[in-house]
Structure formats: C-alpha cells, structure tokens
Design a protein around this motif. Sequence first.
Motif, PDB file in Angstrom:
ATOM      1  N   ASP A 197     -12.779  42.339  -5.620  1.00 22.11           N
ATOM      2  CA  ASP A 197     -13.518  40.962  -5.103  1.00 22.11           C
ATOM      3  C   ASP A 197     -14.492  41.586  -4.106  1.00 22.11           C
ATOM      4  OD1 ASP A 197     -10.563  40.328  -5.797  1.00 22.11           O
ATOM      5  OD2 ASP A 197     -11.441  38.294  -5.913  1.00 22.11           O
ATOM      6  N   LEU A 198     -14.011  42.485  -3.180  1.00 22.73           N
ATOM      7  CA  LEU A 198     -15.012  42.705  -1.786  1.00 22.73           C
ATOM      8  C   LEU A 198     -16.012  44.033  -2.255  1.00 22.73           C
ATOM      9  CD1 LEU A 198     -12.067  42.570   0.654  1.00 22.73           C
ATOM     10  CD2 LEU A 198     -13.608  40.699  -0.315  1.00 22.73           C
ATOM     11  N   LEU A 199     -15.626  44.501  -3.662  1.00 28.09           N
ATOM     12  CA  LEU A 199     -16.682  45.644  -3.950  1.00 28.09           C
ATOM     13  C   LEU A 199     -17.057  45.101  -5.257  1.00 28.09           C
ATOM     14  CD1 LEU A 199     -15.134  49.124  -3.033  1.00 28.09           C
ATOM     15  CD2 LEU A 199     -17.116  47.896  -1.893  1.00 28.09           C
ATOM     16  N   PRO A 200     -17.977  44.121  -5.468  1.00 35.27           N
ATOM     17  CA  PRO A 200     -18.498  43.738  -6.705  1.00 35.27           C
ATOM     18  C   PRO A 200     -19.321  44.818  -7.458  1.00 35.27           C
ATOM     19  CG  PRO A 200     -19.610  42.626  -5.132  1.00 35.27           C
ATOM     20  CD  PRO A 200     -18.533  43.496  -4.283  1.00 35.27           C
TER      21      PRO A 200
END
Lengths: 68, 385
Positions: A31-34
């Motif tokens: 989620d935090l590294l799309p």
Amino acid sequence: MCLAIPGRIIERTGTMGRADFGGLVRAVALDLLPDAEVGDVVLIHAGFAIQTVDLSMEPEIAERLIAR
Amino acid sequence: MIPAGAIESVRATLDEIVRRSAEICRRTGRDAVQIMEVCGTHTMSFAASGLRGMLPDTVRLLSGPGCPVCVTTPGDVDRAVWFARQPGVTLVTFGDMMKVPGSAGSLSDARALGADVRMAYSPADALELARGDPQREFIFLGVGFETTAPLVAATVRAAAREGIRNFSVFPLFKLVPPALRAILARRDHHIDGFILPGHVSAIIGLDPYRFVADEFGVPGIIAGFEPFDLLEALPMLLRLCRQEKAAIDIQYTRGVPAGGNPAALRILKEFFLPAEAVWRAVGAIPDSGLAFRPEYDAFNAVRKFPGMPAHDPPEPKGCLCGAILMGRILPADCPLFGAACTPETAVGPCMVSSEGACAAAYKYGLTETSRWKKSRRRQEVAVRS
C-alpha cells in the motif's frame, strides 16, 4: 521497534505481494509503495514495504544484506 | 567472512573518529563530543556490534527518546488494559508492549487475569482477526513513530473500504522531530550532534529535521543500522560538527531518499492530525502525536468505547528514565539501575523495552556514569581561577 528488513519482491497482485528474505518468503503489503515492482528490494516493517532500497550505489553490500 | 581490506578500513575510520573528536574537544574545552543516537535500534546496534566499546573517550553516546515503548506513559498502559477488559473486546498489540507496566500491571498481567490480549506482527493481522470474527470487537494498540503510523492508517483504510465495523485503533503514535525540539529547547542540553533514526526518516525524509541545524545549530546524520552504517555515520557527523554552519545529511542513502515516502506521508495526512502527546517521564510535547481526523471516528477506539479512564498515575518512585531519555544522564547514574531495576524486575520503561537505553546498558555492561558534568564544572572553575 522501527525495525525494517530488506527483502526482494517476487510476486505482486494489487496491493499485496510476496517478498523473499534470503530464502524465507512472506506476504508483504505494498500500500505504501504503489510503484514497487517484482525484483525490487524493499525495506519491510511489520508486514508493509515502506521504502525501495537503492541498490545503485553498493550492489555487493546489498546482496550481502539480503542473503543473510 | 570479513572482506579483504575491511579491517584496515575500520581501523582508518576509527583513527579518523579519534582525531576529529579530539580536535573538537580541544576547540570546545570539553572532555568529549556528545552524540545522541535518537533511535533505540541504533542504541542496540552500537552496543551489540562492539562499536560502542571501540570508541575513544572523546566520543560519548547518549540514548534519546527514540523507543516508542519507552515513551508510552503508565496512564496509557492503564487505558490499554481498560480497553482489553471491556466485554467482547480483543486487544491486539505488537509484542513489545506486553510487559510494560502500568499502575496496576501490564497487558501481560491483564491477559493472565483473563483479558483477551493478542500479539501481532502487523496491524494487518489484527484486521484479519476482525474479518474472521465479526461478533467480536478488535482494538489495535497504535504504538509507534512515523515508521509505523502509516501502516496503521493503511489498515484502517482497508477496513473502511471493506466496511469492517468491528475494528478500531487506540492511537498512541508519537512523532520524532517535535521531541528533538523539546530536547534542544532546554538551553543546558549537552548534545553536539545527532545520529537520526533511519526508518523514521525512510518515511519523513530529511526536511523535517532542518530546524535542528538551522534553529539550534546542532548537526545530524540520518544513519542506517548495520555496524558499517554507524562506522560511516560517525566521521560524517564529526565532520559536520567542525563546520561553521550546522547541517543535516544522510548516510543511509540506500533507504532514505531526501523526500521520504510520499505515499506514506499522504496517508498520514489523510487519516491523522497532529496533536499534543504525553511522553513518558518527559511530559506533554505540542504536536508530537497523531489524532484521528473526525471523519474516522468509527475507527477510533477512544470514540467507540466511551468512558476511558483519564487518570495519569505518577512515575515509579526513584525512576530516572525521563532524564535518561532526554540525554541528561546515563543509565548507570540511576540509583535503581542494576539493583532494584533489572530486565526481570524492570521499574522504568527504559529497562522494560529490549531497545531501551537501560536494557542495552544492562545487557552489555555499560557502567559509564555522567562524570562529564563534574569535569565540565571543574573546567569552568579552572577558567575562572
């Protein structure tokens, strides 16, 4: 507590993936590294990838970090 | 295996540390360059690698407030226990928090007495538990710094998208830069430079630390956690200590882009607002915590379960964790250290957490006390006479 361990993304489906920590494979949330892609080495904290590891500078060190 | 040339390069680096720190001491008239390693993982890495013991007397490491477990107040532990005791509730927490004592025991004690407290590796595991048992309420204990808060926000976002209603978070997040400001705002602080936390910085980047150099004139290096990272970071910091103008730089470039992680920063902003937070043994620091935005009240355990006790019990008697966390004294200065307070019978949070300054000092036999105060005073007297 802010422990983060480098692992290589070997699979990605939507925001979930699997990461290889030198042999041990675990699910990892992306989620935090799309923009993370299969093959990227990422720092994983509590099941989430939080940053891409920049391997351009020191490949031999990076390999040693992941391979342990 | 030790790579060829490694020993020589370590020796050369240590020589540089000796030379530069001695040079700074000559200039400042102090007995040591005082460096605060903010992060608990750095504290452990310095000690566990043996690097701490190899440093010259002219470099003194002070542990900072960078262990989220250590800075959680006994009142907040009591509130976590209160949540765990609500009927039909399961409290899910990172394992680090289990043994931290509140005024009436820890979460571990509460579990022994029948409360449903479970440990998880990831906030996503807590959401998975909630998915599997919709009749039960699951509360995740939101302890952590900037590294951890975005993960919890992403988990809440997943819960919101799936319409999961039996999942909430007790937010106790804390932010590192405001704590540094609180330390530096005391004029009599003893800090010549900071080793700044690598994984907090992987999220926030470099900019939020600029005030440390610009307003307070103290340099800092964002460092990684391997021994070779620390060995590289120290000379970098000592070089900055010599400069006219203080600056912040990154040693851990492989994990910390200057801009941090934009997606993580976005999700933090989307779910949380800065709020005052109370740091154990330190006190309230403005804008050093994160509160849920009102639109996410449904996931805020404090809103969902009204009646949470507001009482804040005093710190354990004689415990000097506050002064230790602020870098004012060293663990062995505390009269309880190693006597009444050990990892098995921990009185204060710095001994409870495996990454606490006192736990590290106890485990690795660091018995140094803050004699620098005396030597400093002696120097002042010498100058006057």
